[in-house]
Design a protein around this motif. Structure first.
Motif, short mmCIF file in Angstrom:
data_model
loop_
_atom_site.label_atom_id
_atom_site.label_comp_id
_atom_site.label_asym_id
_atom_site.label_seq_id
_atom_site.Cartn_x
_atom_site.Cartn_y
_atom_site.Cartn_z
N MET A 1 38.27 99.27 75.28
CA MET A 1 37.46 98.08 75.42
C MET A 1 38.36 96.85 75.21
SD MET A 1 34.17 96.88 73.12
CE MET A 1 33.08 98.06 73.83
N GLN A 2 38.24 95.92 76.09
CA GLN A 2 39.01 94.68 76.00
C GLN A 2 38.41 93.77 74.92
OE1 GLN A 2 41.66 93.55 77.94
NE2 GLN A 2 41.82 95.55 78.91
N LEU A 3 39.24 92.95 74.33
CA LEU A 3 38.78 92.02 73.31
C LEU A 3 37.69 91.10 73.84
CD1 LEU A 3 39.47 91.26 70.38
CD2 LEU A 3 41.08 89.60 71.25
N THR A 4 37.81 90.72 75.09
CA THR A 4 36.82 89.81 75.70
C THR A 4 35.48 90.49 75.98
OG1 THR A 4 37.73 90.32 77.88
CG2 THR A 4 38.58 88.35 76.77
N GLU A 5 35.44 91.82 75.89
CA GLU A 5 34.22 92.58 76.17
C GLU A 5 33.41 92.90 74.92
OE1 GLU A 5 35.92 96.00 78.03
OE2 GLU A 5 36.02 95.05 80.00
N ILE A 6 33.95 92.62 73.74
CA ILE A 6 33.26 92.97 72.50
C ILE A 6 32.04 92.08 72.30
CG2 ILE A 6 33.46 93.05 69.99
CD1 ILE A 6 36.44 93.64 70.35
N LYS A 7 30.92 92.73 71.97
CA LYS A 7 29.67 92.02 71.71
C LYS A 7 29.22 92.33 70.28
CE LYS A 7 28.06 92.01 76.50
NZ LYS A 7 29.19 91.29 76.88
N THR A 8 28.31 91.52 69.78
CA THR A 8 27.80 91.70 68.43
C THR A 8 27.22 93.10 68.24
OG1 THR A 8 27.31 89.34 68.28
CG2 THR A 8 26.25 90.75 66.67
N SER A 39 41.60 84.59 65.31
CA SER A 39 42.93 84.39 65.90
C SER A 39 42.84 84.38 67.43
CB SER A 39 43.89 85.49 65.45
OG SER A 39 44.13 85.39 64.07
N ALA A 40 41.99 85.23 67.97
CA ALA A 40 41.82 85.27 69.42
C ALA A 40 41.23 83.96 69.94
CB ALA A 40 40.93 86.45 69.82
N ILE A 41 40.37 83.33 69.16
CA ILE A 41 39.83 82.02 69.54
C ILE A 41 40.95 80.98 69.55
CG2 ILE A 41 38.35 80.10 68.79
CD1 ILE A 41 36.38 82.23 67.77
N GLU A 42 41.77 80.99 68.49
CA GLU A 42 42.88 80.04 68.39
C GLU A 42 43.87 80.21 69.54
OE1 GLU A 42 44.68 80.47 64.55
OE2 GLU A 42 42.87 79.85 63.50
N LYS A 48 34.20 82.60 71.53
CA LYS A 48 33.30 82.69 70.39
C LYS A 48 33.62 83.95 69.58
CE LYS A 48 28.42 83.27 69.34
NZ LYS A 48 27.11 83.62 69.88
N ASN A 49 33.50 83.83 68.27
CA ASN A 49 33.69 84.96 67.38
C ASN A 49 32.36 85.67 67.22
OD1 ASN A 49 34.09 86.76 65.30
ND2 ASN A 49 35.25 85.36 64.02
#
Length: 80
Positions: A1-8, A39-42, A48-49
């Motif tokens: 799973m990609q970091l951009t695909e993670i959901k709550t 860190s991914a946001i920065e 969004k976190n």
């Protein structure tokens, strides 16, 4: 799973799956994930976190300790 695909919901499933771990361990996991996503946001990878929400809670098992039995105490004393 990609970091951009993670959901709550993905994080909620992860936290629920780790209920057998201690509360302390699960809190450390949650904090680490939160720091990674910050860190991914920065770095501009995500906007969004998804871990930064009140809806996500961590649970854990309590480490219940039983006292030693009389036989266990005798065995320890015998082997000292």
């Amino acid at each position: 799973m990609q970091l951009t695909e993670i959901k709550t919901i993905d994080l909620a499933k992860l936290y629920d799956a780790n209920n057998s771990l201690s509360l302390s361990t699960n809190t450390k996991i949650k904090n680490l994930i939160n720091e990674i996503l910050d860190s991914a946001i920065e770095d501009g990878i995500i906007a969004k976190n998804v871990a930064d929400t009140k809806r996500l809670t961590v649970k854990g098992s309590k480490d219940i300790r039983e006292p030693l039995s009389e036989d266990e105490i005798k065995n320890i004393k015998k082997n000292i």
